[in-house]
Design an enzyme around this catalytic site. Sequence first.
Site, short mmCIF file in Angstrom:
data_model
loop_
_atom_site.label_atom_id
_atom_site.label_comp_id
_atom_site.label_asym_id
_atom_site.label_seq_id
_atom_site.Cartn_x
_atom_site.Cartn_y
_atom_site.Cartn_z
N SER A 119 19.81 -26.88 9.77
CA SER A 119 19.30 -25.55 10.05
C SER A 119 18.98 -24.73 8.80
O SER A 119 18.28 -23.72 8.89
CB SER A 119 20.33 -24.80 10.88
OG SER A 119 21.51 -24.58 10.14
N SER A 169 23.67 -29.29 8.21
CA SER A 169 22.65 -28.25 8.05
C SER A 169 22.27 -27.91 6.61
O SER A 169 21.29 -27.24 6.38
CB SER A 169 23.09 -26.96 8.75
OG SER A 169 22.81 -27.05 10.13
N LYS A 177 20.78 -17.89 2.98
CA LYS A 177 20.50 -18.18 4.38
C LYS A 177 20.84 -16.95 5.22
O LYS A 177 21.84 -16.27 4.96
CB LYS A 177 21.35 -19.38 4.82
CG LYS A 177 21.02 -19.93 6.19
CD LYS A 177 21.88 -21.17 6.49
CE LYS A 177 21.57 -21.76 7.85
NZ LYS A 177 22.40 -22.95 8.14
#
Lengths: 470, 478
Positions: B144, B168, B69
């Site tokens: 996210s 997330s 990420k």
Amino acid sequence: MEYEVVIGLEVHVQLNTESKIFCSCSTRFESPPNTNICPVCCGYPGVLPVLNRKALELAVRVCLALNCRINKRIYFERKNYFYPDLPKNYQISQYKLPLGEGGYLNLPSGKSIRIKRIHLEEDAGKLIHQDTYSLIDFNRTGIPLLEIVTEPDINSPEEAFEYLNWLKLTIQYIDASTCDMEKGYLRCDVNISVREKGENTLGTKVELKNMNSFKGVRDALEYEAYRQIDCLKKSIPITQETRLWDDGKKKTFVMRRKEEAHDYRYFPEPDLVDFVIGEELIAKEREFIGELPLGKRERFIHNYSLTLKEVDILISQPKLADFFESAVNILNEPKHIANWLLGPFLECINSLKEGEEIKITPNNFAKIVKYFLDNKLNNLSAKRVLSLALLTDKDVDKIIQEEGLIQVSGEEELSIFVEGVIKDNPKAVGDFSQGKQEAIMFLVGQVMKKTKGKANPKVVREILERRLLK
Amino acid sequence: MKDNILNLAGYQISHLIKKAEISEKEVFSFFYHRIENIDKQLKSFVEVYDPPLYYEGDSSLKGLPIAIKDNICIYGKRITCASKILSSHIAVYDATVIKRLKKAGLAIVGTTNMDEFAFGSSTENSCYGPTRNPWDLERIPGGSSGGSASAVACRLVPFALGSDTGGSIRQPASFCGVVGFKPTYGRVSRFGLVAFGSSLDQIGPITTNFSDCAHLLNIISGFDEFDSTTSHKPVPDFTKVLNYPIEGIKIGLPKEYFGKGLDNEVEKSILELISVFKKLGVKFKEISLPHTDYAVATYYIIAPSEASSNLQRFDGIRYGLRLGDDLMSVYKITRKEGFGEEAKRRIFIGTYSLSSGYYEDYYLRASKVRTLIKKDFEDAFKEVDVILTPTSPTPAFKLGEKSKDPLSMYLSDIYTISVNLAGLCAVSFPCGFSLQGLPIGAQLIGRAFDEETLIKLGSAFEKETDYHQRIPPIGRIK
């Protein structure tokens, strides 16, 4: 109408650690700009602080030396404000629950100044302003600071001066900071207000910043007390504000008004855990605290027949005081030891070159004084031995032997030199016979010269007088 | 052998590499081909490293590619958090998890898309544009960590790392049909993770199955001297519990999580999951977490408060975007242009909540409620070993469906948020599909530092079902 001045001090002290408070960068002074930095102290994305245990230990030590109550469980908070010298735009500090509270520092004058709180925090960087831009040096960012705040117990600029000196000395004694103000290791802000004597409520307080020496603090307070009293006399209202001291103009100037005060949005620092100040840590730090300056001062006054001035100079440097006591233990002549220490010894030290290290032991020092007192070294030779012994741990006896400095007091031996001098200096001899007393000093001097300073001048003079007044 | 990779778990591929039945090079090129062919549609990657950052090291996952990420620092590489304000920033150090991946001999193939600074539940709040859900390109992948979940679901990489502040990792895992694990707060170092809510954030693996999840957790977990909030607790070998019997484990079903707002199909899948577990000897009990209703409100005070402070460092002075020409204008214009709308919204909420005069009513009160929520779980764990809930009230929603309504967006994390507030571990894993073919996720919540029980249950369920083996249509190419 009589007026009373009320002063509170806020002192920041840089703790004596090798590395910064939340990262492993060096705290070395005068490194080239931005060389003692890393992603952590520069607030790069993703970094986290880790508390330097040494900083916490030293902070606990200071709290103990200043008689504070230590909170057993502490945490850090974020003080949020935007400023370019503050990389994260928040400072990790303590707010609601400081490390130490409710302490005091007793002064030689007998007054006790209450310490409101002591807390640990990180320093910001340094801004260097140029014509059209500013540079930032982050070397100082993250250096551990201790903020020490008094209650408004100080009632004169002189008292503030005394407090600062004793605070500094106390912290130096426990090796928590060098308190070197020139290097910024000690910084001081003050709050001052005035009121009519006998009044219970405090007057409007003004904060003063930008004093670069204890003398500067005293001067700024004197100016500000005068200014505020003048306002009261003329019924001009005093505004709550922050003023800057201008050391050149010897005046204070408004920096910001109260309404411009920040909202720091303090909240607990989530990147650090709570710290428990255990009994073990406290005991360890308490053990480190030896005799503090006030106790030493009282003991010196009581134990040694010295003047107050001598005592104050001796205790102003813990090492000097210790040296003094060690030497007195060897040679129980405190007055003479003090004289030689505060006179010739300090003189020698002041003329040392950079990097030269004092190695003389109290034992060797005491020996020199003893030689002098025993008339085995004259004043001049003793000073010479001292200067030779200062940088070595060589035995004094050996130095004296090598240099052949032992004082010659034997009349027989000296008479030979005296006769020679009388013969070579008929004019001076004549002057003396005609009553010029000072001529004899010249002749003593000549004998000293001939003996390369080894002669006992007292004995030489006696021989000369006897010989010439015959 | 090469054709087979698609249906193998990561640890199995690594095993084949060790036996020299397939080369690392073949594995890389297999996955790079997929990224090249499929990601144009998904947009799950922000940057692809070709060749990958490969380091000598060893572990049960050696030689495998992994995606990261874009809020975790990789030395020498861009780290953007999908924000304009950081879009030019190069990381100057490795996050602790990256160091550990390198030591384990994994190969980092690139960074994945996300909501800006992890603010969001749909991966729409990205300066690079949204990532798509591989099961339906008109839908969002969740957020996210949407890029990581989407990439793993489509087998563009065997696994990825995400971060979880309020769901997330779990919510996008649920929307994409993969396993997303949020470790206990303090289990995995946050050093090098760009902070959102420091007291809530945790890095975790996104994988296609529980075995890979356990292997990855072994690699990234454990105390870190650079993160004071990591725990000194010893890290067990999580792969040891993969084939454990689960008979006798007691699961709690919190009644507050099965009420209004829960989609029928999601509820149906959870009920089927329960019956599978029952067959395996698991006991169920209804429990109550009475403060559940306050979780979203509490979270949306605490997380933005911490975020507002954490994001202050993005000021245009030292790195990243800089606009404006004097101090004040640099601050103002940089932040105005650099931050997206949701970031600004959270900075405002957080700044307000911490301001003098409001602190007591907002931040302080939220902190107290947080303690109550924590206590709810402590009480529940006296009766049961694990808690089972849906991961999200609905399957993946459509692009743009909630982006204009922050509140309804916030509610898609209603089942995941409490876990972060309480600092517990939890995992989302696929437990069914909707009639439209969208994955449905279930969440198991464990006691602090009891990741093992979650892995036990999850891997046992995997043996009974094939949901974890399903690959989205666009990913079925060879």
